[in-house]
Scaffold this active site. Structure first.
Site, mmCIF file in Angstrom:
data_model
loop_
_atom_site.group_PDB
_atom_site.id
_atom_site.type_symbol
_atom_site.label_atom_id
_atom_site.label_comp_id
_atom_site.label_asym_id
_atom_site.label_seq_id
_atom_site.Cartn_x
_atom_site.Cartn_y
_atom_site.Cartn_z
ATOM 1 N N SER A 91 -10.207 5.589 -4.786
ATOM 2 C CA SER A 91 -11.094 6.672 -4.976
ATOM 3 C C SER A 91 -10.895 7.718 -6.187
ATOM 4 O O SER A 91 -11.400 8.333 -6.913
ATOM 5 C CB SER A 91 -11.526 7.253 -3.459
ATOM 6 O OG SER A 91 -10.113 7.607 -3.160
ATOM 7 N N LYS A 114 1.043 10.214 5.315
ATOM 8 C CA LYS A 114 1.069 9.050 5.858
ATOM 9 C C LYS A 114 2.491 8.046 5.335
ATOM 10 O O LYS A 114 2.635 7.006 5.468
ATOM 11 C CB LYS A 114 -0.207 7.950 5.494
ATOM 12 C CG LYS A 114 -1.476 8.589 6.097
ATOM 13 C CD LYS A 114 -2.499 7.910 5.869
ATOM 14 C CE LYS A 114 -3.633 8.354 6.422
ATOM 15 N NZ LYS A 114 -4.941 7.187 6.204
ATOM 16 N N LYS A 139 -2.141 -1.466 -3.933
ATOM 17 C CA LYS A 139 -3.073 -0.195 -3.666
ATOM 18 C C LYS A 139 -2.210 1.020 -3.805
ATOM 19 O O LYS A 139 -1.240 1.122 -3.433
ATOM 20 C CB LYS A 139 -3.913 -0.394 -2.402
ATOM 21 C CG LYS A 139 -4.710 0.688 -2.212
ATOM 22 C CD LYS A 139 -5.332 0.695 -1.156
ATOM 23 C CE LYS A 139 -6.123 2.069 -0.815
ATOM 24 N NZ LYS A 139 -6.476 1.957 0.804
ATOM 25 N N LYS A 184 0.807 -1.147 0.175
ATOM 26 C CA LYS A 184 0.145 -0.048 0.014
ATOM 27 C C LYS A 184 0.633 1.114 -0.129
ATOM 28 O O LYS A 184 1.649 1.419 0.990
ATOM 29 C CB LYS A 184 -0.937 0.110 1.221
ATOM 30 C CG LYS A 184 -1.763 1.335 1.270
ATOM 31 C CD LYS A 184 -2.719 1.214 2.396
ATOM 32 C CE LYS A 184 -3.692 2.433 2.368
ATOM 33 N NZ LYS A 184 -4.676 2.383 3.240
HETATM 34 C C1 PBG Z 1 -7.590 3.706 5.136
HETATM 35 C C2 PBG Z 1 -7.880 3.269 3.910
HETATM 36 C C3 PBG Z 1 -7.748 4.312 2.772
HETATM 37 C C4 PBG Z 1 -8.149 3.713 1.660
HETATM 38 C C5 PBG Z 1 -8.700 2.448 2.180
HETATM 39 N N1 PBG Z 1 -8.467 2.058 3.306
HETATM 40 C C6 PBG Z 1 -7.317 5.561 2.897
HETATM 41 C C7 PBG Z 1 -5.854 5.965 3.475
HETATM 42 O O1 PBG Z 1 -4.858 4.951 3.635
HETATM 43 O O2 PBG Z 1 -5.552 7.124 3.742
HETATM 44 C C8 PBG Z 1 -8.196 4.179 0.427
HETATM 45 C C9 PBG Z 1 -9.470 3.815 -0.622
HETATM 46 C C10 PBG Z 1 -9.679 4.692 -1.716
HETATM 47 O O3 PBG Z 1 -9.031 5.879 -1.931
HETATM 48 O O4 PBG Z 1 -10.382 4.563 -2.478
HETATM 49 N N2 PBG Z 1 -6.644 3.143 5.850
#
Ligand code: PBG
Length: 331
Positions: free
Chosen positions: A282, A225, A256, A202
């Site tokens: 998203s 983050k 991701k 991620k």
């Molecule tokens: C939270 C999480 C996130 C997403 C899924 N779980 C956001 C982040 O890590 O800030 C993002 C999903 C998306 O953007 O569709 N840990």
């Protein structure tokens, strides 16, 4: 593999493209509703559907409407939904205690969905950001996202989710050691069948912007983050992360964001041969939906093309906000 071909004109690749039936016959990959996991945003209340400005076409649903959506998903052949909460800001604390409240939004929604549509899979995120007053996935102490103390919180969250009936837990927090802690806790509490689909690779991505609006974490987040999510410039590190999560007991892994990281999807699938998923996040959704709304691209065609790319890269499935749209189209 070196393709063996006769020289032109004996070989004419266009022969196999001349009509839809033959293109269908030789297509190397096929997208089906069974490849989809549908992420759904849950809010409090009843009878509510609330549009999300940065994700045209996506809404936050109250639990009764989540159950309706779950029924629709099952009817469309979508095997699994992933539930994400829009948490009342008043319930967010520095300790993120709402994360392991057995009656929090996602746990309540999971019970409702499993009661109404028992054969539909339910996946929940294990991470503190929807509950944390500073918007981080782990606990913050003196401005630092602390690792080992966060694991204890994630363990409590995971057990509450398993207790609520979640079939798949998706640790999305990127703390070191989280998969092992969660797997051990599940074993110790008789949840040996609960699956872990870890957000293994991620990345610290700007493509998550609209999601943070959707769960109400954008305003809360202090800083970024980057001390726990991966550096977008790295590939080998993704393979190490996947290896670690598998060694700690993950059943499936995720990359991701999706489309900008197809090289990672491809390498993970090739090197590990485990069920590999991508999250079309998203921001990816928003770009396609917004350009589609403007009439600058054909949304449906770009949707199909982008989702097919994941299959081509070797993914077994995709988490996508387009899930109900593409599934209806494929039906
Ligand atoms: C939270 C999480 C996130 C997403 C899924 N779980 C956001 C982040 O890590 O800030 C993002 C999903 C998306 O953007 O569709 N840990």
């Amino acid at each position: 593999m070196t393709p063996v071909t006769a020289p032109f004109p004996m070989t004419r690749p266009r022969r196999l493209r001349q009509a839809p039936w033959v293109r269908e016959m030789v297509a190397e990959t096929k997208l089906t509703p069974a490849d989809l996991i549908w992420p759904i945003f849950v809010r409090e209340g009843e009878g509510l559907r609330e549009p999300i400005a940065s994700m045209p076409g996506v809404e936050r649903l109250s639990i009764d409407n989540v159950v309706e959506a779950a029924r629709a998903a099952a009817d469309l052949g979508i095997p699994c939904v992933a539930l994400f909460p829009y948490t009342d800001p008043a319930k967010k604390t520095p300790g993120a205690e709402e994360a392991w409240n057995p009656d929090n939004l996602v746990n309540t929604a999971t019970r409702a969905v499993k009661a109404a549509v028992p054969d539909l899979g339910v996946m929940l995120d294990v991470a503190l950001d929807p509950y944390n007053s500073d918007g981080h996935d782990g606990l913050v102490r003196d401005g630092v996202v602390v690792n080992d103390e966060s694991l204890l919180a994630l363990e409590k969250q995971a057990l509450a989710q398993a207790e609520a009936g979640a079939d798949i837990l998706g640790p999305s927090d990127m703390m070191d050691g989280r998969v092992g802690i969660i797997r051990q806790a599940l074993e110790n509490h008789d949840f040996q069948n609960v699956m872990i689909l870890s957000y293994a690779a991620k990345y610290a991505s700007a493509y998550y912007g609209p999601f943070r609006d959707a769960v109400g974490a954008s305003g809360a987040l202090k800083g970024d983050k980057k001390t726990y999510q991966m550096d977008p410039r790295n590939t080998d590190e993704a393979l190490r992360e996947v290896a670690i999560d598998l060694a700690e007991g993950a059943d499936m892994v995720m990359v991701k964001p999706g489309l900008p990281y197809l090289d990672i999807c491809s390498r993970v699938k090739r090197d590990f041969g485990v069920p590999t998923f991508a999250y079309q996040v998203s921001g990816e959704y928003a770009m396609i939906a917004a350009a589609g709304q403007q009439g600058w691209i054909d949304q449906d065609q770009v949707m199909v093309e982008s989702l097919s790319a994941f299959k081509r890269a070797g993914c077994d499935g995709v988490l996508t906000y387009f899930a109900p749209t593409i599934a209806s189209m494929l039906a």
